[in-house]
Design a protein around this motif. Sequence first.
Motif, PDB file in Angstrom:
ATOM      1  N   ASN A 270       0.824  -1.209   0.000  1.00 19.74           N
ATOM      2  CA  ASN A 270       0.000   0.000   0.000  1.00 19.74           C
ATOM      3  C   ASN A 270       0.859   1.260   0.000  1.00 19.74           C
ATOM      4  O   ASN A 270       0.599   2.208  -0.748  1.00 19.74           O
ATOM      5  N   THR A 271       1.902   1.263   0.831  1.00 17.48           N
ATOM      6  CA  THR A 271       2.785   2.430   0.918  1.00 17.48           C
ATOM      7  C   THR A 271       3.523   2.656  -0.399  1.00 17.48           C
ATOM      8  O   THR A 271       3.659   3.794  -0.863  1.00 17.48           O
ATOM      9  N   THR A 272       3.986   1.569  -1.009  1.00 19.51           N
ATOM     10  CA  THR A 272       4.696   1.677  -2.287  1.00 19.51           C
ATOM     11  C   THR A 272       3.776   2.221  -3.366  1.00 19.51           C
ATOM     12  O   THR A 272       4.163   3.099  -4.153  1.00 19.51           O
ATOM     13  N   ALA A 273       2.550   1.719  -3.405  1.00 20.81           N
ATOM     14  CA  ALA A 273       1.578   2.202  -4.394  1.00 20.81           C
ATOM     15  C   ALA A 273       1.267   3.679  -4.172  1.00 20.81           C
ATOM     16  O   ALA A 273       1.170   4.460  -5.134  1.00 20.81           O
ATOM     17  N   LYS A 274       1.136   4.070  -2.919  1.00 26.07           N
ATOM     18  CA  LYS A 274       0.817   5.461  -2.599  1.00 26.07           C
ATOM     19  C   LYS A 274       1.968   6.387  -2.976  1.00 26.07           C
ATOM     20  O   LYS A 274       1.757   7.459  -3.551  1.00 26.07           O
ATOM     21  N   THR A 275       3.194   5.975  -2.671  1.00 24.31           N
ATOM     22  CA  THR A 275       4.367   6.793  -2.988  1.00 24.31           C
ATOM     23  C   THR A 275       4.510   6.989  -4.488  1.00 24.31           C
ATOM     24  O   THR A 275       4.838   8.081  -4.959  1.00 24.31           O
ATOM     25  N   LEU A 276       4.255   5.922  -5.247  1.00 21.65           N
ATOM     26  CA  LEU A 276       4.394   5.989  -6.705  1.00 21.65           C
ATOM     27  C   LEU A 276       3.163   6.565  -7.394  1.00 21.65           C
ATOM     28  O   LEU A 276       3.191   6.796  -8.598  1.00 21.65           O
ATOM     29  N   CYS A 277       2.097   6.761  -6.618  1.00 20.76           N
ATOM     30  CA  CYS A 277       0.820   7.197  -7.198  1.00 20.76           C
ATOM     31  C   CYS A 277       0.340   6.184  -8.242  1.00 20.76           C
ATOM     32  O   CYS A 277      -0.178   6.546  -9.301  1.00 20.76           O
ATOM     33  N   ALA A 278       0.551   4.901  -7.925  1.00 17.05           N
ATOM     34  CA  ALA A 278       0.104   3.836  -8.826  1.00 17.05           C
ATOM     35  C   ALA A 278      -1.421   3.823  -8.871  1.00 17.05           C
ATOM     36  O   ALA A 278      -2.081   4.093  -7.864  1.00 17.05           O
ATOM     37  N   PRO A 279      -2.003   3.521 -10.019  1.00 18.24           N
ATOM     38  CA  PRO A 279      -3.467   3.477 -10.127  1.00 18.24           C
ATOM     39  C   PRO A 279      -4.074   2.469  -9.151  1.00 18.24           C
ATOM     40  O   PRO A 279      -3.426   1.491  -8.763  1.00 18.24           O
ATOM     41  N   LYS A 280      -5.319   2.702  -8.793  1.00 20.09           N
ATOM     42  CA  LYS A 280      -6.010   1.843  -7.834  1.00 20.09           C
ATOM     43  C   LYS A 280      -6.062   0.399  -8.313  1.00 20.09           C
ATOM     44  O   LYS A 280      -5.951  -0.534  -7.512  1.00 20.09           O
ATOM     45  N   ASN A 281      -6.205   0.196  -9.635  1.00 21.95           N
ATOM     46  CA  ASN A 281      -6.292  -1.186 -10.122  1.00 21.95           C
ATOM     47  C   ASN A 281      -4.978  -1.937  -9.913  1.00 21.95           C
ATOM     48  O   ASN A 281      -4.980  -3.155  -9.711  1.00 21.95           O
ATOM     49  N   CYS A 282      -3.848  -1.227  -9.931  1.00 26.07           N
ATOM     50  CA  CYS A 282      -2.556  -1.874  -9.661  1.00 26.07           C
ATOM     51  C   CYS A 282      -2.473  -2.313  -8.200  1.00 26.07           C
ATOM     52  O   CYS A 282      -2.020  -3.421  -7.896  1.00 26.07           O
ATOM     53  N   LEU A 283      -2.903  -1.435  -7.299  1.00 26.88           N
ATOM     54  CA  LEU A 283      -2.894  -1.780  -5.877  1.00 26.88           C
ATOM     55  C   LEU A 283      -3.831  -2.950  -5.599  1.00 26.88           C
ATOM     56  O   LEU A 283      -3.453  -3.914  -4.917  1.00 26.88           O
ATOM     57  N   ASN A 284      -5.050  -2.884  -6.115  1.00 26.89           N
ATOM     58  CA  ASN A 284      -6.025  -3.953  -5.866  1.00 26.89           C
ATOM     59  C   ASN A 284      -5.524  -5.295  -6.380  1.00 26.89           C
ATOM     60  O   ASN A 284      -5.663  -6.327  -5.711  1.00 26.89           O
ATOM     61  N   PHE A 285      -4.930  -5.285  -7.564  1.00 27.68           N
ATOM     62  CA  PHE A 285      -4.439  -6.534  -8.144  1.00 27.68           C
ATOM     63  C   PHE A 285      -3.262  -7.075  -7.333  1.00 27.68           C
ATOM     64  O   PHE A 285      -3.148  -8.289  -7.116  1.00 27.68           O
ATOM     65  N   SER A 286      -2.394  -6.183  -6.867  1.00 28.56           N
ATOM     66  CA  SER A 286      -1.244  -6.614  -6.067  1.00 28.56           C
ATOM     67  C   SER A 286      -1.689  -7.217  -4.739  1.00 28.56           C
ATOM     68  O   SER A 286      -1.067  -8.162  -4.231  1.00 28.56           O
ATOM     69  N   GLU A 287      -2.765  -6.689  -4.175  1.00 29.79           N
ATOM     70  CA  GLU A 287      -3.297  -7.263  -2.936  1.00 29.79           C
ATOM     71  C   GLU A 287      -3.910  -8.636  -3.201  1.00 29.79           C
ATOM     72  O   GLU A 287      -3.799  -9.544  -2.366  1.00 29.79           O
ATOM     73  N   LEU A 288      -4.547  -8.804  -4.357  1.00 35.37           N
ATOM     74  CA  LEU A 288      -5.037 -10.130  -4.748  1.00 35.37           C
ATOM     75  C   LEU A 288      -3.871 -11.109  -4.875  1.00 35.37           C
ATOM     76  O   LEU A 288      -3.932 -12.244  -4.390  1.00 35.37           O
ATOM     77  N   PHE A 289      -2.820 -10.659  -5.538  1.00 33.00           N
ATOM     78  CA  PHE A 289      -1.629 -11.499  -5.706  1.00 33.00           C
ATOM     79  C   PHE A 289      -1.086 -11.916  -4.340  1.00 33.00           C
ATOM     80  O   PHE A 289      -0.731 -13.082  -4.129  1.00 33.00           O
ATOM     81  N   PHE A 290      -1.009 -10.973  -3.418  1.00 35.84           N
ATOM     82  CA  PHE A 290      -0.507 -11.254  -2.070  1.00 35.84           C
ATOM     83  C   PHE A 290      -1.330 -12.362  -1.410  1.00 35.84           C
ATOM     84  O   PHE A 290      -0.781 -13.275  -0.782  1.00 35.84           O
ATOM     85  N   ASP A 291      -2.645 -12.298  -1.566  1.00 35.64           N
ATOM     86  CA  ASP A 291      -3.536 -13.256  -0.905  1.00 35.64           C
ATOM     87  C   ASP A 291      -3.522 -14.633  -1.557  1.00 35.64           C
ATOM     88  O   ASP A 291      -3.763 -15.641  -0.884  1.00 35.64           O
ATOM     89  N   PHE A 292      -3.245 -14.689  -2.861  1.00 35.21           N
ATOM     90  CA  PHE A 292      -3.397 -15.954  -3.585  1.00 35.21           C
ATOM     91  C   PHE A 292      -2.083 -16.556  -4.087  1.00 35.21           C
ATOM     92  O   PHE A 292      -2.103 -17.626  -4.699  1.00 35.21           O
ATOM     93  N   LYS A 293      -0.944 -15.910  -3.835  1.00 38.48           N
ATOM     94  CA  LYS A 293       0.290 -16.362  -4.486  1.00 38.48           C
ATOM     95  C   LYS A 293       0.732 -17.763  -4.063  1.00 38.48           C
ATOM     96  O   LYS A 293       1.497 -18.411  -4.785  1.00 38.48           O
ATOM     97  N   ASP A 294       0.241 -18.261  -2.914  1.00 33.21           N
ATOM     98  CA  ASP A 294       0.629 -19.604  -2.467  1.00 33.21           C
ATOM     99  C   ASP A 294      -0.387 -20.676  -2.850  1.00 33.21           C
ATOM    100  O   ASP A 294      -0.134 -21.868  -2.649  1.00 33.21           O
ATOM    101  N   ILE A 295      -1.510 -20.268  -3.422  1.00 34.97           N
ATOM    102  CA  ILE A 295      -2.629 -21.193  -3.611  1.00 34.97           C
ATOM    103  C   ILE A 295      -2.319 -22.318  -4.594  1.00 34.97           C
ATOM    104  O   ILE A 295      -2.834 -23.436  -4.468  1.00 34.97           O
TER     105      ILE A 295
END
Length: 405
Positions: A270-295
């Motif tokens: 979240n902090t990295t996305a905020k610092t870079l002003c990354a679009p919301k869809n990039c942050l949301n997708f990265s959080e999905l990746f975080f939750d599912f990367k071990d599945i």
Amino acid sequence: MQVFLVGGAVRDGLLGKAIHDKDFVVVGASPDELLACGFTQVGVDFPVFLHPDTHHEYALARTERKTGKSHTEFAVQFDKTITLKDDLQRRDLTINALAIEVTSLFDDTPITGQVIDYYGGVLDLQQKTLRHVSQAFSEDPLRILRVARFFARFEGFSIDSSTQNLMIQMAKNGDLSHLSKERLWAESSKAMQCKTGFLYWQVLADLTILEHFLPDLARLWQDLGLKTQTLLALSLIFQDDFFLSLSDDKRLMMQFSLLTSGFNQKSFINTTAKTLCAPKNCLNFSELFFDFKDILQKNCSAGDLINLIERTKAHQEIKDKKSAEKSVAYMLIASIYLYYQACQITPFYTISQIKNIVYQSIICYQNTKIQEIDGQLTGAKIGQALKKIRMAKIQKLLWLIHHDT
């Protein structure tokens, strides 16, 4: 009046690359003369004009002097006494300070084709060197990121040691803090669109510049194994046919998820996305990746698949196999497999197997109708009953798939 083709068009022409944009400098002219020829001024106080037919940019020769800390705070001088050499001296790199004189405002045919090179840009192109033109480089912190972007774009080029030292000193001075977050993302996202965009992040890390604007990522990459895995994943992505079939915004979603894949807490993403002003869809997708990367390291359960379907909204997005190929669910799967490849993790399924399982599970999910549950149920019990039926259908599907294989 003299008109010159300048900058990237000259550079790319010498490199044998396609020329997409043309920029021109006009020497010995005034704003009134260009306006009288039908040109449109871009800004009231800035001597840049759009051609009435081609819409290419024509700028009056100018000099700039820094008046504040921001990259936009400059005093601009433009009049008929400013020479081409004066104008080119304010540019960032020698390879961008090249010019060719053309016939006129309305005919960009080169007069002789001779490249005008006051600062050694042709030799630097031949030697594949990125070198700053003058100390004026330090007046614009955006140039730190631009050099890193050119390093990523022009594979095989190196950054001259004097330019490296200047970039490092500017970063240490806190100059990057004067850039808007929008500019950070603009430069970073442009770099990531290059097939060797991972080099942008690599050089910023290697020159210890990253720590001055993305400290969490810089600290993470002190673990050289994690740094290597992340950069490898970002390099592999341009070899992936699925990734190459996506639009630019979806590519950036996948790339940002891999850039932040080493974090063990969502707060850092979240902090990295905020610092870079990354679009919301990039942050949301990265959080999905975080939750599912071990599945995909294990045999997926029906619950795992329902969670993936609902979190990615695949049941709403996917109508058929064609739409599935552009879906967030398939993007997530592709990102996870690239991550596994970089980390040398063996997935439980092949990518074609898991795509088939997910697609068939979506069909089961979508084909479960409210008529299949007790009509007397109300409120939350309706959703619970539907989920129970979907769970049973997907469990049966998984049993059939596993027994077929």
